[in-house]
Design a protein around this motif. Structure first.
Motif, mmCIF file in Angstrom:
data_model
loop_
_atom_site.group_PDB
_atom_site.id
_atom_site.type_symbol
_atom_site.label_atom_id
_atom_site.label_comp_id
_atom_site.label_asym_id
_atom_site.label_seq_id
_atom_site.Cartn_x
_atom_site.Cartn_y
_atom_site.Cartn_z
ATOM 1 N N ASN A 350 0.815 -1.220 0.000
ATOM 2 C CA ASN A 350 0.000 0.000 0.000
ATOM 3 C C ASN A 350 0.846 1.266 0.000
ATOM 4 O OD1 ASN A 350 -2.353 -1.532 0.092
ATOM 5 N ND2 ASN A 350 -2.356 -1.606 2.326
ATOM 6 N N LEU A 351 2.166 1.100 -0.071
ATOM 7 C CA LEU A 351 3.050 2.262 -0.040
ATOM 8 C C LEU A 351 2.977 3.012 -1.366
ATOM 9 C CD1 LEU A 351 5.192 3.631 1.786
ATOM 10 C CD2 LEU A 351 6.906 2.314 0.568
ATOM 11 N N ASN A 352 2.849 4.309 -1.272
ATOM 12 C CA ASN A 352 2.771 5.147 -2.473
ATOM 13 C C ASN A 352 4.184 5.499 -2.913
ATOM 14 O OD1 ASN A 352 2.036 6.833 -4.545
ATOM 15 N ND2 ASN A 352 1.446 8.533 -3.221
ATOM 16 N N VAL A 353 4.610 4.942 -4.031
ATOM 17 C CA VAL A 353 5.960 5.203 -4.537
ATOM 18 C C VAL A 353 5.938 6.195 -5.695
ATOM 19 C CG1 VAL A 353 6.885 2.995 -3.797
ATOM 20 C CG2 VAL A 353 5.790 3.174 -6.020
ATOM 21 N N ASP A 354 4.839 6.946 -5.824
ATOM 22 C CA ASP A 354 4.742 7.945 -6.886
ATOM 23 C C ASP A 354 5.544 9.167 -6.468
ATOM 24 O OD1 ASP A 354 4.095 9.465 -9.030
ATOM 25 O OD2 ASP A 354 2.051 9.905 -8.394
ATOM 26 N N MET A 355 6.631 9.421 -7.176
ATOM 27 C CA MET A 355 7.522 10.515 -6.834
ATOM 28 C C MET A 355 7.279 11.762 -7.679
ATOM 29 S SD MET A 355 9.546 9.387 -4.396
ATOM 30 C CE MET A 355 8.101 8.582 -3.739
ATOM 31 N N SER A 356 6.155 11.806 -8.381
ATOM 32 C CA SER A 356 5.916 12.939 -9.284
ATOM 33 C C SER A 356 5.804 14.253 -8.524
ATOM 34 C CB SER A 356 4.641 12.695 -10.103
ATOM 35 O OG SER A 356 3.519 12.519 -9.246
ATOM 36 N N GLY A 357 5.345 14.199 -7.291
ATOM 37 C CA GLY A 357 5.208 15.433 -6.518
ATOM 38 C C GLY A 357 6.325 15.658 -5.534
ATOM 39 N N LEU A 358 7.373 14.840 -5.584
ATOM 40 C CA LEU A 358 8.475 14.972 -4.632
ATOM 41 C C LEU A 358 9.334 16.184 -4.983
ATOM 42 C CD1 LEU A 358 9.999 13.689 -2.241
ATOM 43 C CD2 LEU A 358 11.362 12.444 -3.918
ATOM 44 N N LYS A 359 9.557 17.030 -3.999
ATOM 45 C CA LYS A 359 10.369 18.227 -4.202
ATOM 46 C C LYS A 359 11.749 17.973 -3.617
ATOM 47 C CE LYS A 359 10.304 23.247 -3.566
ATOM 48 N NZ LYS A 359 9.576 24.387 -2.966
ATOM 49 N N LEU A 360 12.714 17.743 -4.504
ATOM 50 C CA LEU A 360 14.060 17.404 -4.061
ATOM 51 C C LEU A 360 14.853 18.624 -3.629
ATOM 52 C CD1 LEU A 360 15.007 14.738 -6.754
ATOM 53 C CD2 LEU A 360 14.273 14.339 -4.413
ATOM 54 N N VAL A 361 14.720 19.714 -4.363
ATOM 55 C CA VAL A 361 15.468 20.939 -4.074
ATOM 56 C C VAL A 361 14.543 22.136 -4.216
ATOM 57 C CG1 VAL A 361 17.720 20.019 -4.775
ATOM 58 C CG2 VAL A 361 16.244 21.115 -6.466
ATOM 59 N N THR A 362 15.011 23.243 -3.709
ATOM 60 C CA THR A 362 14.303 24.509 -3.879
ATOM 61 C C THR A 362 15.052 25.354 -4.909
ATOM 62 O OG1 THR A 362 13.498 24.481 -1.601
ATOM 63 C CG2 THR A 362 13.521 26.610 -2.729
ATOM 64 N N ILE A 363 14.334 25.785 -5.939
ATOM 65 C CA ILE A 363 14.948 26.660 -6.947
ATOM 66 C C ILE A 363 14.915 28.076 -6.393
ATOM 67 C CG2 ILE A 363 14.857 27.469 -9.318
ATOM 68 C CD1 ILE A 363 13.476 24.921 -10.089
ATOM 69 N N ASP A 364 16.025 28.480 -5.817
ATOM 70 C CA ASP A 364 16.098 29.792 -5.168
ATOM 71 C C ASP A 364 16.072 30.922 -6.194
ATOM 72 O OD1 ASP A 364 16.366 31.349 -2.786
ATOM 73 O OD2 ASP A 364 18.444 31.751 -3.361
ATOM 74 N N LYS A 365 16.634 30.681 -7.359
ATOM 75 C CA LYS A 365 16.673 31.709 -8.395
ATOM 76 C C LYS A 365 16.572 31.036 -9.751
ATOM 77 C CE LYS A 365 19.749 35.204 -10.445
ATOM 78 N NZ LYS A 365 19.880 34.486 -11.719
ATOM 79 N N LYS A 366 15.559 31.397 -10.491
ATOM 80 C CA LYS A 366 15.420 30.911 -11.850
ATOM 81 C C LYS A 366 16.163 31.822 -12.821
ATOM 82 C CE LYS A 366 11.064 28.363 -11.705
ATOM 83 N NZ LYS A 366 9.720 28.237 -12.330
ATOM 84 N N ALA A 367 16.517 31.280 -13.956
ATOM 85 C CA ALA A 367 17.178 32.075 -14.991
ATOM 86 C C ALA A 367 16.161 33.051 -15.601
ATOM 87 C CB ALA A 367 17.749 31.167 -16.062
ATOM 88 N N ILE A 368 16.563 34.296 -15.737
ATOM 89 C CA ILE A 368 15.720 35.318 -16.363
ATOM 90 C C ILE A 368 16.514 35.987 -17.478
ATOM 91 C CG2 ILE A 368 14.358 35.733 -14.272
ATOM 92 C CD1 ILE A 368 16.080 38.168 -13.719
ATOM 93 N N ASP A 369 15.799 36.677 -18.356
ATOM 94 C CA ASP A 369 16.470 37.337 -19.479
ATOM 95 C C ASP A 369 17.455 38.382 -18.962
ATOM 96 O OD1 ASP A 369 15.105 35.919 -21.445
ATOM 97 O OD2 ASP A 369 13.365 37.246 -21.301
ATOM 98 N N PRO A 370 18.707 38.342 -19.431
ATOM 99 C CA PRO A 370 19.710 39.311 -18.950
ATOM 100 C C PRO A 370 19.427 40.715 -19.504
ATOM 101 C CG PRO A 370 20.633 37.951 -20.691
ATOM 102 C CD PRO A 370 19.272 37.390 -20.401
ATOM 103 N N LEU A 371 19.904 41.720 -18.770
ATOM 104 C CA LEU A 371 19.723 43.109 -19.199
ATOM 105 C C LEU A 371 20.630 43.450 -20.373
ATOM 106 C CD1 LEU A 371 19.497 44.844 -15.697
ATOM 107 C CD2 LEU A 371 17.630 44.170 -17.227
#
Length: 434
Positions: A350-371
């Motif tokens: 009965n163990l749920n091994v679905d890892m689709s919602g597992l958050k491994l890391v926190t993206i502190d800063k995403k890439a954005i268009d440079p100035l």
């Protein structure tokens, strides 16, 4: 005096200096404005919150602290296989890296070697506050760098998430297989114990039955011998009773007073602690008893133990415990010590091994268009061009001025008389010194 002459040369050749400076500055400016701009984007990853990995860690199957999860994602970002997989899965984003005559792997090599760099904190200063992974990407104009970097980060996280899910599935499958093996071992042990118990009970019943039958046979033989002995005793007693004329039961005292004469009544009292001989019962009683013994077909009723043996033999005809053991249908219910194994098996299934919602890391800063582009730095290139042009112009002016001075001195010495040769040598030495 030399500095004065040099400054005079610079003033005389200022047009040349200005021309060289302008040409070099123009070339630097042309390079700065014509070269293809290069941009830079970055993304920063930090450890996930503890509650994000709590469900995974509480499964007691896969332990993954947030710091280890960050390291795993970092290893995935650094992995050649992960990068090549992302490159193959998103070839539309990498059109600008393709070159005629190159294979897909060669184009990827250029991108992998020159574009993406992984930055980690110094190990000496590593700590909870400094734990991060920074991914930096340099890309030329016309490349969707932001989409590539953010997509690559998500691809690496998803790849690691799928790897963890696959590891968990393997671990769960292995543990279920181990539990199934232990349950099968318990069943086999139960079947063996059951067969051994049935065999033991059957053997005990057979042994007891044989012992009872032997006892019964011995008792019957004993009773038969006792009956024969009793008949022999009766025959002897009958002979004695006939010789004494005892026809009816009598006593020793009555036999002794048979010859006493007189009409007066006599009362006799006999006290005897010995058994009266059998012949005193009289011939009639002894003959009747002997006839009954001779007509007897079985002596079983004379011994209470025989009835008890018959009862025990009747009970041994069927062992109810063996019947109950053989009639069990669901034998798994009677396995001992398997309840924890079954509980663990149910939990794993009965163990749920679905890892689709597992958050491994926190993206502190995403890439954005440079100035703006990081290369080329136009103003710096123009300034360098001006300075280098000025220096090159000064060198050219000095070389040209020195050459002109030598030519003028050479023409002056040719016009002097022969007597002034020493003066001519002195003038040449001054020019050379200059």
């Amino acid at each position: 005096m030399d500095l004065y002459i040099f400054c005079r040369m610079v003033l005389q050749q200022k047009a040349l200096i200005l021309l060289v400076t302008v040409v070099v500055a123009a070339l630097a400016s042309a390079y700065a404005f014509l070269v293809r701009p290069e941009y830079q984007v970055s993304s920063v990853l930090r450890p996930a919150a503890i509650n994000e990995l709590d469900a995974l860690n509480r499964s007691e199957i896969y332990q993954l602290p947030s710091g280890d999860a960050l390291i795993k994602v970092g290893a995935s970002l650094e992995s050649y296989e992960t990068r090549l997989g992302f490159f193959r899965a998103n070839q539309k984003l990498f059109k600008n890296f393709e070159r005629p005559g190159r294979t897909l792997e060669q184009s990827f090599e250029e991108f992998n070697y020159n574009s993406i760099k992984l930055v980690v904190p110094d190990a000496k200063n590593a700590g909870s506050l400094n734990a991060y992974i920074k991914l930096v990407m340099n890309y030329p104009e016309g490349v969707a760098g932001v989409a590539i970097l953010n997509g690559f980060v998500q691809y690496a996280i998803e790849s690691q998430r799928q790897q963890i899910a696959a590891d968990m599935e393997v671990i769960v499958r292995n543990r279920l297989s181990e539990l199934a093996g232990r349950l099968d071992s318990a069943r086999s042990s139960y079947v063996t114990d059951k067969a051994a118990k049935i065999a033991k009970l059957t053997e005990e019943d057979n042994l007891k039955r044989a012992q009872l039958q032997d006892e019964l046979k011995a008792l019957r033989a004993q009773l038969k011998n006792q009956r024969a002995d009793q008949i022999a005793q009766l025959n002897e007693a009958i002979g004695i009773a006939k010789s004494l004329g005892i026809q009816k039961p009598s006593t020793p005292s009555s036999l002794g007073g048979a010859g006493v004469q007189g009409s007066q009544p006599v009362m006799r009292t006999e006290v005897n602690n010995q058994q009266i001989p059998l012949y005193f019962m009289g011939v009639d009683a002894l003959l009747a008893e002997r006839a009954a013994l001779l007509q007897r077909k079985s002596d079983d009723f004379t011994e209470a133990r025989i009835a008890q043996i018959a009862k025990e033999l009747q009970l041994l005809q069927a062992n109810r415990e063996v019947e109950v053991l053989n009639q069990r249908k669901n034998e798994d219910l009677f396995l001992s010590g398997v309840q924890p194994l079954r509980a663990e098996e149910v939990r794993l299934r009965n163990l749920n091994v679905d890892m689709s919602g597992l958050k491994l890391v926190t993206i502190d800063k995403k890439a954005i268009d440079p100035l703006g582009p990081v290369k080329p730095k136009k103003m710096l290139l123009i300034i360098i061009g001006i300075v280098f042009g000025l220096m090159l112009g000064l060198v050219a002016a000095f070389v040209r001025g020195t050459d002109q001075s030598r030519r003028e001195n050479s023409s002056d010495t040719t016009l002097l008389p022969h007597s002034s040769i020493p003066a001519k040598k002195a003038l040449l030495s001054n020019v050379e010194a200059l």
